[in-house]
Scaffold this active site. Structure first.
Site, PDB file in Angstrom:
ATOM      1  N   LYS A  54     -18.804   6.429  42.579  1.00  0.00           N
ATOM      2  CA  LYS A  54     -17.777   6.181  41.571  1.00  0.00           C
ATOM      3  C   LYS A  54     -16.898   4.968  41.953  1.00  0.00           C
ATOM      4  O   LYS A  54     -16.470   4.860  43.097  1.00  0.00           O
ATOM      5  CB  LYS A  54     -16.911   7.444  41.447  1.00  0.00           C
ATOM      6  N   ASN A 105     -22.908   4.490  22.247  1.00  0.00           N
ATOM      7  CA  ASN A 105     -22.506   4.140  20.881  1.00  0.00           C
ATOM      8  C   ASN A 105     -22.343   5.423  20.083  1.00  0.00           C
ATOM      9  O   ASN A 105     -22.580   6.516  20.595  1.00  0.00           O
ATOM     10  CB  ASN A 105     -23.530   3.194  20.242  1.00  0.00           C
TER      11      ASN A 105
END
Ligand code: CTP
Length: 398
Positions: free
Chosen positions: A286, A208
């Site tokens: 990944k 955030n």
């Protein structure tokens, strides 16, 4: 004044060691007792005889001096002081301190102690600017080591810039400041700060926009009132507070663990913008783009750190302060949040984009407590922090 304060003065090897003689004289004049320790290199610059004559004390020099070990072991020597001062502190000694190397008396004392340490660095400007030294300084600051200087100016080596040791009287003032008492002296306070990062895979995460600026300002304001501050932070942009013990974490779960690890505290301020969810089954490798398919993520709820600590039945901090970031019905939502989480205060702010508060330098808060809601005018985050620190000090004193 420093009446009867016991200062362990470590003198390491730099040309500024000659100023340590004046420092000892000023410390004695201010009423302090000085126990000097010299490194081998320091003895190339000033003689133990001059140091001991001014300190009116024996100079400790060698780790393996058996007489000293019988008289006073190095552990005892480091712990019997009220403050340890390293002046001058060379780049080399600071590097050892940052790495925890103990290969002579000075570095061993610094590793063995739990007493506050103040360093007065002195070195050539290029050594000061070197990334290795800057890294070591950041490490030492986050370990809670205090700094005085260096100053800018002409140096013995003919260069100009930061690296000159602070003047003896400046060091005496910094030492006096260490002994100043504030309304929060003797109080241990936890502050959480910054965002958390919740990994999706080893390279991607959910986060955030919290910068950590308000958390750092609160930590700083609490230290200024004398508190011992433990600062548990996620990967925040804001500089770390200079007087706190800093614990760096990444995820909400790590933050909870770190918080529980530093209890007990007298008060806890939860300023972190903790992610409410984490990615369930975050991958170890990944995630690759695959033709025709978009990965789907599922979430799991993170532990609520504020609620967990607020609802502790044993060892709960006397004062627990939470934050609420709201975009509408600020007071109603924050009041409900206070009841739900079980904390003592909620510091609520309106983070609607048009306020510019999230990531900005100002804040407008409403403090909700048992007594009701109190709205503070919009002010700088530093001013909010110091008003909050004052209020915390007052409440803990009652
Ligand atoms: N908090 C926490 N642990 C969490 C989530 C939040 O400790 N997992 C703390 C924050 O540090 C802050 C307060 O709880 O002090 C904010 O509570 P939260 O429920 O997350 O409120 P908001 O972020 O305002 O969001 P929401 O509107 O979703 O309730």
């Amino acid at each position: 004044m420093l009446d009867d304060k016991r200062i362990l003065l470590i003198i390491s090897g730099g040309i500024a060691a000659y100023k340590s003689l004046e420092l000892i004289r000023q410390l004695r004049k201010a009423g302090a007792w000085v126990t000097p320790v010299m490194t081998g290199a320091a003895r190339e610059f000033v003689t133990p005889l001059s140091v001991s004559a001014l300190a009116e004390e024996k100079v400790y020099q060698d780790l393996f001096d058996l007489t000293d070990e019988a008289e006073m072991g190095h552990i005892e020597l480091s712990r019997s002081a009220d403050l340890i001062v390293v002046a001058p502190a060379t780049a080399n000694l600071m590097a050892k301190m940052a790495q925890g190397i103990a290969d002579d008396l000075a570095s061993t004392l610094l590793l063995a102690t739990d007493t506050q340490v103040l360093v007065a660095p002195a070195m050539n400007v290029r050594m000061w600017d070197h990334p290795a030294t800057q890294r070591n300084i950041a490490t030492l600051q986050s370990d809670g080591i205090r700094f005085v200087g260096p100053n800018e100016g002409a140096m013995a080596c003919g260069e100009f810039g930061p690296g000159r040791m602070a003047e003896p009287l400046e060091i005496v003032s910094a030492i006096e400041a260490e002994f100043e008492e504030g309304p929060l002296t003797g109080r241990r306070i936890l502050v959480t700060s910054g965002p958390t990062h919740e990994p999706i895979d080893p390279v991607r995460y959910i986060a955030n926009r919290s910068s950590g600026a308000q958390g750092t300002a609160i930590a700083q304001a609490l230290s200024a009132l004398g508190a011992e501050v433990i600062f548990v932070t996620g990967p925040a942009e804001a500089a770390r507070p200079t007087h706190a013990r800093v614990v760096e974490v990444e995820t909400a779960s790590q933050m909870l663990e770190a918080v529980q690890g530093v209890l007990p505290v007298d008060a806890a301020v939860f300023a972190a913008a903790v992610a409410d969810w984490r990615v369930e089954g975050a991958r170890d490798s990944k995630i690759k783009k695959e033709a025709g398919g978009l990965p789907s993520l599922s979430f799991a709820e993170n532990p609520d750190i504020l609620a967990t600590i607020s609802q502790m039945t044993e060892g709960r901090p006397d004062l627990v302060v939470g934050f609420a970031a709201e975009t509408d019905d600020v007071i109603a939502h924050a009041t409900a949040k206070r009841a739900r989480k079980g904390c003592d205060w909620i510091v609520a702010n309106d983070v609607s984009p048009e306020t510019g508060i999230m990531g900005g330098t100002e804040n407008a808060v409403t403090v909700i407590s048992q007594e009701g809601a109190e709205s503070w005018p919009r002010m700088g985050k530093d001013a909010v922090a110091s008003a909050l620190a004052d209020r915390i000090a007052q409440t803990l004193a009652d």
